[in-house]
Scaffold this motif. Sequence first.
Motif, short mmCIF file in Angstrom:
data_model
loop_
_atom_site.label_atom_id
_atom_site.label_comp_id
_atom_site.label_asym_id
_atom_site.label_seq_id
_atom_site.Cartn_x
_atom_site.Cartn_y
_atom_site.Cartn_z
N ARG A 281 0.83 -1.21 0.00
CA ARG A 281 0.00 0.00 0.00
C ARG A 281 0.85 1.24 0.00
NH1 ARG A 281 -1.78 3.40 4.00
NH2 ARG A 281 -1.42 1.95 5.72
N GLY B 152 -9.70 8.21 5.82
CA GLY B 152 -9.96 7.39 4.65
C GLY B 152 -10.22 8.23 3.41
N GLU C 27 -7.22 -0.34 -4.63
CA GLU C 27 -8.49 -0.85 -4.10
C GLU C 27 -8.34 -2.31 -3.68
OE1 GLU C 27 -13.20 -1.38 -5.39
OE2 GLU C 27 -11.71 -0.67 -6.85
N VAL D 288 -6.10 -2.46 -0.30
CA VAL D 288 -6.72 -1.90 0.91
C VAL D 288 -7.98 -2.66 1.30
CG1 VAL D 288 -5.79 0.40 0.50
CG2 VAL D 288 -8.11 -0.15 -0.28
N SER D 289 -8.46 -3.58 0.44
CA SER D 289 -9.61 -4.38 0.82
C SER D 289 -9.26 -5.37 1.93
CB SER D 289 -10.16 -5.15 -0.39
OG SER D 289 -9.25 -6.13 -0.85
N SER E 179 -5.77 -1.32 5.13
CA SER E 179 -6.46 -0.06 4.86
C SER E 179 -5.78 1.08 5.62
CB SER E 179 -7.93 -0.16 5.27
OG SER E 179 -8.05 -0.31 6.66
#
Length: 254
Positions: free
Chosen positions: A94, A147, A167, A170-171, A176
Motif C-alpha cells: 500500500r 480514509g 483498491e 486496501v480491501s 487499509s
Amino acid sequence: MTAPSLPASEADSGTSQAVRAQLRLREMVLAGELPGGARIAELAIVEKLGVSRTPIRAALMRLEQEGLLQSLPGGGYAVRTFSERDAADAIELRGTIEGLAARLAAERGAPAGALAEARECLDAIDELLAQPALDDESFSRYVKHNGRFHSLLSEMAASPVLARELERVVSLPFASPSAFAVVQANGPRARDMLVVAQDQHRQVLEAIDQREGSRAEAIMREHSRLAQRNLREAVSSHQHADWMPGVRLIRKRA
C-alpha cells in the motif's frame, strides 16, 4: 434466438442481495464469527442470512477476490489466515502504491478541487486532534476523514490502473489506511502518533501542490511505516482485537 433478460427490477434485486450478503459475510469474518481456517458451510450461511444460494455464492467469490477467503481443492471456501509477514507485506505494498500515486499527482498536477477537498479533510482532523483524547464518536470521524484523504491522493494521480490495484490491497482489513489507527488512539503515546501522521499528511499535500514528485513519494512510503509499527504492537498483544477488524486473522510469529 437470445434468451430473455431479467427485468431491471429483478436484476437490481439480485445484485443488491449479493452486495448485502458480501458485506454481512465480511463482518462475520472480521468479527471472528467465522474463525480463521474454518470451512464455510454454504447452506448454514444461506439459512443465517435468509437469502438464496445465488447471491451467497456471488458474495463468497467476491470475498475470495478480496483475499479474505480461499477456495478449497474439493470445492467451497475457507476463511484465510495471514502471517505477520503477509500483513506487513500488504502494508508495504500500500505504501509503495500510494507513494507512486503521490508522485504522479505531483508530476501531472493535481486538480485544484481535489487539493481543496484534501485540505478540508486535514482541517477536520486538526479539529479532532485539538481534543485531549478521542472518544468513540471522534475516532469514527477521524477514520472517515483519514480514509477520504487517502482516497483523494489516489484520485489525484488520475490513474485507473493504480486506483484499481490500490483498491485491491486496501480491501484487506489490516492494509487499509485506518486499519491500525485504533492503536494510535488508545496506546500510551496515542495523540503523539496521530499528530505525526497528520504532519505527514500536510507534508505530502504540500509536496504535491509544489510539484515535488520524489518528495511526495518518499513521504507516503514513510507514512506506511507508522502502520508497520502499529501492526507489530497489535499482533504482539491482541489487546485491540475488539476494535480492530481483521487482527484475529493475523497469526503471531512462532
